[in-house]
Design a protein around this motif. Structure first.
Motif, mmCIF file in Angstrom:
data_model
loop_
_atom_site.group_PDB
_atom_site.id
_atom_site.type_symbol
_atom_site.label_atom_id
_atom_site.label_comp_id
_atom_site.label_asym_id
_atom_site.label_seq_id
_atom_site.Cartn_x
_atom_site.Cartn_y
_atom_site.Cartn_z
ATOM 1 N N MET A 149 0.883 -1.251 -0.042
ATOM 2 C CA MET A 149 -0.315 0.124 -0.013
ATOM 3 C C MET A 149 1.315 1.262 0.139
ATOM 4 S SD MET A 149 -2.835 1.609 3.112
ATOM 5 C CE MET A 149 -3.810 -0.621 2.522
ATOM 6 N N LYS A 150 0.564 2.298 -1.071
ATOM 7 C CA LYS A 150 1.400 3.369 -0.963
ATOM 8 C C LYS A 150 1.171 4.358 0.201
ATOM 9 C CE LYS A 150 3.013 7.132 -4.678
ATOM 10 N NZ LYS A 150 2.741 7.520 -5.703
ATOM 11 N N GLN A 151 1.898 5.210 1.177
ATOM 12 C CA GLN A 151 1.672 6.176 1.470
ATOM 13 C C GLN A 151 2.643 7.737 1.265
ATOM 14 O OE1 GLN A 151 4.576 5.112 5.410
ATOM 15 N NE2 GLN A 151 2.988 3.278 6.168
ATOM 16 N N TYR A 152 0.991 8.257 1.898
ATOM 17 C CA TYR A 152 1.128 9.362 1.318
ATOM 18 C C TYR A 152 1.845 10.883 2.634
ATOM 19 C CZ TYR A 152 -1.342 7.969 -2.960
ATOM 20 O OH TYR A 152 -1.393 7.221 -3.181
ATOM 21 N N GLU A 153 3.220 11.044 2.204
ATOM 22 C CA GLU A 153 3.540 11.580 3.839
ATOM 23 C C GLU A 153 3.072 13.109 3.918
ATOM 24 O OE1 GLU A 153 6.052 10.393 5.763
ATOM 25 O OE2 GLU A 153 6.386 8.702 4.748
ATOM 26 N N ASP A 154 3.207 13.816 2.694
ATOM 27 C CA ASP A 154 2.231 15.747 2.780
ATOM 28 C C ASP A 154 1.016 15.260 2.457
ATOM 29 O OD1 ASP A 154 2.026 18.202 3.639
ATOM 30 O OD2 ASP A 154 4.193 18.633 3.997
ATOM 31 N N ALA A 155 -0.261 15.300 2.547
ATOM 32 C CA ALA A 155 -0.565 15.636 1.743
ATOM 33 C C ALA A 155 -0.952 17.390 0.732
ATOM 34 C CB ALA A 155 -2.480 15.147 2.259
ATOM 35 N N ASN A 156 -0.208 18.015 1.256
ATOM 36 C CA ASN A 156 -0.037 19.440 1.418
ATOM 37 C C ASN A 156 0.543 19.757 0.189
ATOM 38 O OD1 ASN A 156 -1.814 20.458 3.542
ATOM 39 N ND2 ASN A 156 -0.448 20.397 4.756
ATOM 40 N N GLU A 157 1.728 18.810 -0.385
ATOM 41 C CA GLU A 157 2.442 19.147 -1.288
ATOM 42 C C GLU A 157 2.005 18.315 -2.321
ATOM 43 O OE1 GLU A 157 6.140 17.636 -0.032
ATOM 44 O OE2 GLU A 157 6.184 19.789 1.502
ATOM 45 N N ASP B 298 3.045 27.077 -5.643
ATOM 46 C CA ASP B 298 2.353 28.611 -6.001
ATOM 47 C C ASP B 298 2.269 29.325 -4.728
ATOM 48 O OD1 ASP B 298 4.670 28.257 -8.263
ATOM 49 O OD2 ASP B 298 2.897 28.207 -9.764
ATOM 50 N N SER B 299 1.270 28.435 -4.202
ATOM 51 C CA SER B 299 0.490 28.940 -2.934
ATOM 52 C C SER B 299 0.757 27.621 -1.743
ATOM 53 C CB SER B 299 -1.238 29.342 -3.256
ATOM 54 O OG SER B 299 -1.799 30.073 -2.324
ATOM 55 N N ALA B 300 0.240 28.154 -0.573
ATOM 56 C CA ALA B 300 0.654 27.485 0.438
ATOM 57 C C ALA B 300 -0.842 26.879 0.595
ATOM 58 C CB ALA B 300 1.509 28.061 1.475
ATOM 59 N N CYS B 301 -0.383 25.136 0.530
ATOM 60 C CA CYS B 301 -2.061 24.754 0.858
ATOM 61 C C CYS B 301 -1.326 24.470 2.347
ATOM 62 C CB CYS B 301 -2.110 23.440 0.017
ATOM 63 S SG CYS B 301 -2.510 23.741 -1.234
ATOM 64 N N SER B 302 -3.201 24.085 3.199
ATOM 65 C CA SER B 302 -2.792 23.601 4.348
ATOM 66 C C SER B 302 -4.288 22.710 4.660
ATOM 67 C CB SER B 302 -3.045 25.226 4.874
ATOM 68 O OG SER B 302 -4.137 26.016 4.739
ATOM 69 N N GLU B 303 -3.936 22.215 6.313
ATOM 70 C CA GLU B 303 -5.121 21.108 6.454
ATOM 71 C C GLU B 303 -5.185 20.083 5.295
ATOM 72 O OE1 GLU B 303 -7.989 23.426 8.009
ATOM 73 O OE2 GLU B 303 -6.656 24.453 9.197
ATOM 74 N N SER B 304 -4.688 19.643 3.931
ATOM 75 C CA SER B 304 -5.078 19.192 3.308
ATOM 76 C C SER B 304 -4.990 18.147 3.837
ATOM 77 C CB SER B 304 -4.005 18.846 1.972
ATOM 78 O OG SER B 304 -3.470 20.057 1.612
ATOM 79 N N GLU B 305 -5.823 16.975 3.450
ATOM 80 C CA GLU B 305 -6.624 15.903 3.273
ATOM 81 C C GLU B 305 -6.976 15.124 2.556
ATOM 82 O OE1 GLU B 305 -8.961 16.430 7.380
ATOM 83 O OE2 GLU B 305 -10.366 16.440 5.641
ATOM 84 N N ILE B 306 -6.932 13.682 2.888
ATOM 85 C CA ILE B 306 -7.102 12.513 1.560
ATOM 86 C C ILE B 306 -8.453 11.767 2.204
ATOM 87 C CG2 ILE B 306 -6.197 10.002 0.459
ATOM 88 C CD1 ILE B 306 -3.194 11.506 0.475
ATOM 89 N N PRO B 307 -9.324 11.806 1.654
ATOM 90 C CA PRO B 307 -10.377 11.095 2.235
ATOM 91 C C PRO B 307 -11.059 9.711 1.532
ATOM 92 C CG PRO B 307 -11.556 13.200 0.701
ATOM 93 C CD PRO B 307 -10.274 13.029 1.093
#
Length: 234
Positions: A1-9, A16-25
């Motif tokens: 299973m693939k893991q995603y370390e930082d959903a914000n990236e 070009d714009s900072a993302c915050s509180e990103s989630e993978i539902p």
């Protein structure tokens, strides 16, 4: 299973714009659906982003609930003239295309009160019918087969209705919402999503808070302890 370390990236829109509180539902066959703030939107990296499928005149798509079959989102008005109205839409997770939509008050899914008028910080849950055809969420509902939505915010003659569950037949259950928190008691209702007509149920009727194939889930309060009772349909 693939893991995603930082959903914000994950989304290129965040470069070009900072993302915050990103989630993978949810995960799809094309990859993860990512929902983010800052850029305001959601999509599958490398495939589609919500702004490509925004309803005309709308912006800032916000993902509210997700399943493998459907994404439920709200969209704000771009101008000030219709700022009190939002578009609530159901999107296809694989393509982002809108499957059904309805225009309703921006408070239809979140107004800080429950069906008894008490202040709450949470929103009512979005609930799908067991067969996936129907979706209810607060004061909006959808028939995904017929590709149409329903707004139940009410008007001067009708009270707002908050829905909690829906069965495979298209009958949804919930209650009227008091116009203010003056202690007025909610009336339990059943709503046919085919006609949009609510039917008042006898006061004290227990409504199902979740529906499964042939069963309903009811919240009971015995000995000052909440519990969930599963009851088979007759």
């Amino acid at each position: 299973m693939k893991q995603y370390e930082d959903a914000n990236e994950l989304l290129k829109q965040c470069a070009d714009s900072a993302c915050s509180e990103s989630e993978i539902p949810i995960l799809t066959s094309l990859g993860p659906v990512v929902s983010t703030s800052g850029v305001e939107g959601f999509g599958i990296p490398g495939h589609w982003f919500s702004e490509e499928h925004d309803p005309k005149g709308r912006t800032n798509g916000k993902l509210l609930a997700a399943t493998e079959e459907s994404l439920f989102a709200s969209w704000e008005a771009k101008g000030l003239g219709d700022s009190s109205k939002s578009v609530f839409a159901v999107h296809d997770p694989e393509t982002g295309a809108i499957e059904a939509r309805v225009t309703c008050s921006e408070e239809a899914y979140s107004d800080g009160k429950d069906m008894w008028g008490e202040s709450k910080s949470r929103t009512p849950p979005a609930s799908f019918s067991p067969n996936g055809r129907y979706l209810v969420a607060g004061s909006v509902a959808f028939d995904l087969k017929e590709k149409r939505g329903l707004c139940l915010m009410g008007d001067g003659d009708r009270k707002r209705i908050i829905l909690f569950s829906v069965g495979d037949s298209g009958t949804a259950y919930g209650g009227t919402a008091p116009e203010d928190a003056d202690g007025e008691q909610s009336t339990p209702v059943a709503v046919s999503l085919a006609s949009g007509s609510p039917m008042a149920l006898p006061q004290g009727t227990q409504i199902p808070y979740v529906m499964g194939p042939g069963v309903g889930g009811f919240i009971t309060n015995e000995n000052e302890q909440l519990s969930l009772a599963i009851v088979r349909e007759r």
